[in-house]
Enzyme design. Structure first.
Site, mmCIF file in Angstrom:
data_model
loop_
_atom_site.group_PDB
_atom_site.id
_atom_site.type_symbol
_atom_site.label_atom_id
_atom_site.label_comp_id
_atom_site.label_asym_id
_atom_site.label_seq_id
_atom_site.Cartn_x
_atom_site.Cartn_y
_atom_site.Cartn_z
ATOM 1 N N CYS B 80 -35.682 14.838 -53.132
ATOM 2 C CA CYS B 80 -34.867 15.876 -53.774
ATOM 3 C C CYS B 80 -34.098 16.696 -52.729
ATOM 4 O O CYS B 80 -33.132 16.206 -52.176
ATOM 5 C CB CYS B 80 -35.742 16.749 -54.687
ATOM 6 S SG CYS B 80 -34.796 17.713 -55.868
ATOM 7 N N HIS B 171 -39.158 13.228 -57.748
ATOM 8 C CA HIS B 171 -40.321 13.710 -56.994
ATOM 9 C C HIS B 171 -41.493 12.746 -57.107
ATOM 10 O O HIS B 171 -42.340 12.905 -57.982
ATOM 11 C CB HIS B 171 -40.754 15.093 -57.524
ATOM 12 C CG HIS B 171 -39.752 16.157 -57.248
ATOM 13 N ND1 HIS B 171 -39.623 16.739 -56.009
ATOM 14 C CD2 HIS B 171 -38.820 16.733 -58.033
ATOM 15 C CE1 HIS B 171 -38.650 17.639 -56.045
ATOM 16 N NE2 HIS B 171 -38.138 17.655 -57.266
ATOM 17 N N GLU B 173 -44.005 12.730 -55.415
ATOM 18 C CA GLU B 173 -45.251 13.490 -55.173
ATOM 19 C C GLU B 173 -45.778 14.123 -56.463
ATOM 20 O O GLU B 173 -46.890 14.639 -56.493
ATOM 21 C CB GLU B 173 -45.025 14.542 -54.078
ATOM 22 C CG GLU B 173 -44.266 15.799 -54.476
ATOM 23 C CD GLU B 173 -42.749 15.630 -54.559
ATOM 24 O OE1 GLU B 173 -42.253 14.482 -54.508
ATOM 25 O OE2 GLU B 173 -42.052 16.660 -54.692
#
Lengths: 292, 189
Positions: B80, B171, B173
C-alpha cells in the site's frame, strides 16, 4: 465478484494504518494543509478546537458540512469529523458527505444521555473516547473500530489522558484474575469480547491517546505508556508556532523511545498552548465525564 | 538473513506477525529488526515498508536521511503506502512527494477513492488465492516491460515484482495468508 465494502476488517484496518501517527485537529483547509505537510496521518475537521469550545460555551454541535468538505478537498490524507454522543442523525450526515472516520465525541455537547450511536449500522468507521476498560469495551461492542483515551480535551494538560491510559493498563493486567462471565457482567459487555481482550492482552482495536497533548514530550509519554498513536487537538494551532510544533510532535511519535531526538525537536518551539489546571474546571464542565 | 520492517509509522506489528508465521512455515529462523534510523539500514538483506500514510513516511524518511540508504537494500517489499514509495512515478503526488523508483510503475494514491470505497475481494495471484484487503488503496496505472504482474484486480495490477522488489496495493498482512511473506523471504535464498 464477491467484493465487499465497510466490513469490520476494513473499518479496523484503516485505524491500523494510522498507528504510530499523529491525528491533528484543524478548523480550515489552510490548517489541514499545514498538518499534512507536517506529516499528520489524518486530520480532524471541526469548527472550533476544544480550547475554543470551552471558552465559547453554549451547545457544541457537528461542524458545517461545507467546511468539512473544504478540508476533504484540500488534503489527500484521511479526514475525520465529530458528532455528538448518541446523535445518529449527525452521523448520517457525515456518512452522506463521505468522511473517512467519525468521532463520537464528548468534546461536543451530548445529544443522548442514555445511548451512544449504534455504530454497526454505519458504513463509515467510528472512533470513541474511553476513560477505562469498561467504557472502551462498551464502545467496541456498539461497533467502534478504534478507541482513544478521553483525557480532558482543550486543557493542554496531559494528566487525565495519563490517568485513563494507566487505568486501562491496570485493568488489563488483572482481567485474567476475574471469571470472564463476572467481568462481562461488571463491564456490561458480552463475555466473548472479554475473552478476546484477555487473549490479545490489550484493547482489541487500535487505541490512541487524546486530550491534553501539547508538546513532543507529552506525545512520547503517551507512546511509552503503550498507546498506538496520538490525537492532538488544541495543542498545535494554539501554540505560538504551529508548523514547527506539528512537525516536532510527528517526529516525537515516530521516535518516541529516543530521548535525544525528542530533545532535538523540542528546541526552540516557542510557547506551547497555555493550558488549564484540571481542578480549576468546574465539575459540570469536565468533558471526560460525558457518555460513559 | 536480516529482515527489517520500517517502523516509522503504520501497520508494523501486523507484518512482524506475518513474517514470523511465514518463517515457521518455511522452517527457517531469520533475524527480524525494527528500522527507524539510517544506521539501522546497514546490514539488511531485505526490508518491508508497511502500509500507513505515504506522505508521513516520505517526510520522516527524508528527515532521517534514509532515502539513499533504502535504494541500496537488496530487496524491498512495499505494501500500500510502501508500494507508492518504491514506485517510479506517483501520479497526482502531494507536495512534491518523491518515490524511490525501484519498480517501474506509475501509481495513483487513493486511486479507488475514500474509506467508503475501500473493499475486500478474493484475489487470484500467482502465489495462490487470498483475501485482498484494499484500504484507501493506490492504483497501479502502468507498469514497465521488466515488471512481472503477480495479481490483477478490476483489470489493473495489484501485486507486482521487478527483480527482487515486490509491491502490493492491498494488505497481505491483513489477509490471514503468509504467501507473500514466504515469497519475499525465499527471494535470494
Amino acid at each position: 465478484m464477491e467484493e465487499e465494502s465497510s466490513t469490520p476488517k476494513l473499518k479496523k484496518g484503516l485505524a491500523q494504518m494510522l498507528k504510530g501517527g499523529v491525528i491533528m485537529d484543524v478548523v480550515t483547509p489552510e490548517q489541514a494543509v499545514v498538518a499534512e505537510k507536517a506529516g499528520a496521518v489524518a486530520v480532524m475537521a471541526l469548527e472550533r478546537v476544544p480550547a475554543d469550545i470551552r471558552a465559547h460555551g453554549g451547545v457544541a454541535r457537528m461542524s458545517d458540512p461545507k467546511m468539512i468538505k473544504g478540508i476533504m478537498e484540500a488534503v489527500s490524507i484521511p479526514v475525520m469529523a465529530k458528532v455528538r454522543i448518541g446523535h445518529f442523525a449527525e452521523a448520517q450526515v457525515l456518512q452522506a458527505i463521505g468522511v473517512d472516520y467519525i468521532d463520537e465525541s464528548e468534546v461536543l455537547t451530548p445529544a443522548d444521555s442514555e445511548f451512544h450511536v449504534e455504530k454497526r449500522e454505519f458504513d463509515v468507521p467510528f472512533v470513541c473516547g474511553a476513560r477505562n476498560l469498561g467504557e472502551a469495551l462498551r464502545r467496541i461492542d456498539e461497533g467502534a473500530s478504534m478507541i482513544r483515551t478521553k483525557g480532558e480535551a482543550g486543557t493542554g494538560n496531559i494528566v487525565e489522558a495519563v490517568r485513563h491510559m494507566r487505568a486501562i493498563s491496570r485493568e488489563l493486567e488483572v482481567l485474567e484474575e476475574e471469571r470472564p462471565a463476572d467481568a462481562a457482567k461488571r463491564m456490561r459487555v458480552p463475555e466473548g469480547l472479554v475473552l478476546k481482550t484477555i487473549g490479545q492482552k490489550r484493547v482489541p482495536v487500535v487505541n490512541f491517546a487524546a486530550g491534553g497533548i501539547a508538546t513532543p514530550a507529552d506525545a512520547s509519554l503517551c507512546m511509552q505508556l503503550g498507546c498506538d498513536g496520538v490525537f492532538v487537538g488544541s495543542g498545535i494551532f494554539k501554540s505560538s508556532g504551529p508548523e514547527k510544533m506539528a512537525r516536532a510532535i510527528v517526529e516525537a511519535v515516530a521516535h518516541f523511545n529516543d530521548a535525544e531526538k525528542i530533545a532535538g525537536v523540542s528546541e526552540g518551539l516557542g510557547e506551547a498552548m497555555r493550558g488549564l489546571e484540571i481542578s480549576e474546571i468546574p465539575e459540570e464542565q469536565r468533558l471526560s465525564e460525558r457518555g460513559v | 538473513m536480516n529482515i527489517g520492517v520500517l517502523a516509522l509509522q503504520g501497520a508494523v506489528s501486523e507484518h512482524i506477525s506475518c513474517l514470523k508465521g511465514a518463517m515457521e512455515k518455511l522452517g527457517i529462523a531469520e533475524n527480524i529488526s525494527l528500522v527507524r534510523e539510517k544506521e539501522e539500514l546497514g546490514g539488511l538483506d531485505g526490508l518491508i515498508i508497511p502500509g500507513g500514510e505515504s506522505t508521513t513516511h516520505s517526510l520522516l524518511l527524508e528527515k532521517e536521511g534514509m532515502v539513499e540508504g533504502l535504494g541500496k537494500i537488496p530487496k524491498i517489499f512495499g505494501t500500500c503506502a510502501g508500494a507508492i514509495l518504491i514506485s517510479r512515478e506517483i501520479i497526482g503526488q502531494a507536495n512534491g512527494q518523491k518515490s524511490l523508483g525501484l519498480i517501474d510503475m506509475a501509481i495513483s494514491r487513493n486511486g479507488y477513492g475514500r474509506q467508503l470505497d475501500s473493499f475486500q475481494s478474493p484475489i487470484e495471484s500467482s502465489l495462490g488465492k487470498l483475501d485482498g484487503v484494499f484500504i484507501r488503496a493506490p492504483v497501479i496505472e502502468r507498469v514497465g516491460e521488466k515488471v512481472e504482474v503477480l495479481a490483477e484486480h478490476r483489470g489493473k495490477p495489484v501485486a507486482v515484482q521487478q527483480g527482487k522488489h515486490v509491491a502490493t496495493t492491498f494488505h497481505p498482512e491483513l489477509s490471514g495468508s503468509t504467501a507473500f511473506h514466504e515469497h519475499f523471504l525465499r527471494i535470494d535464498r
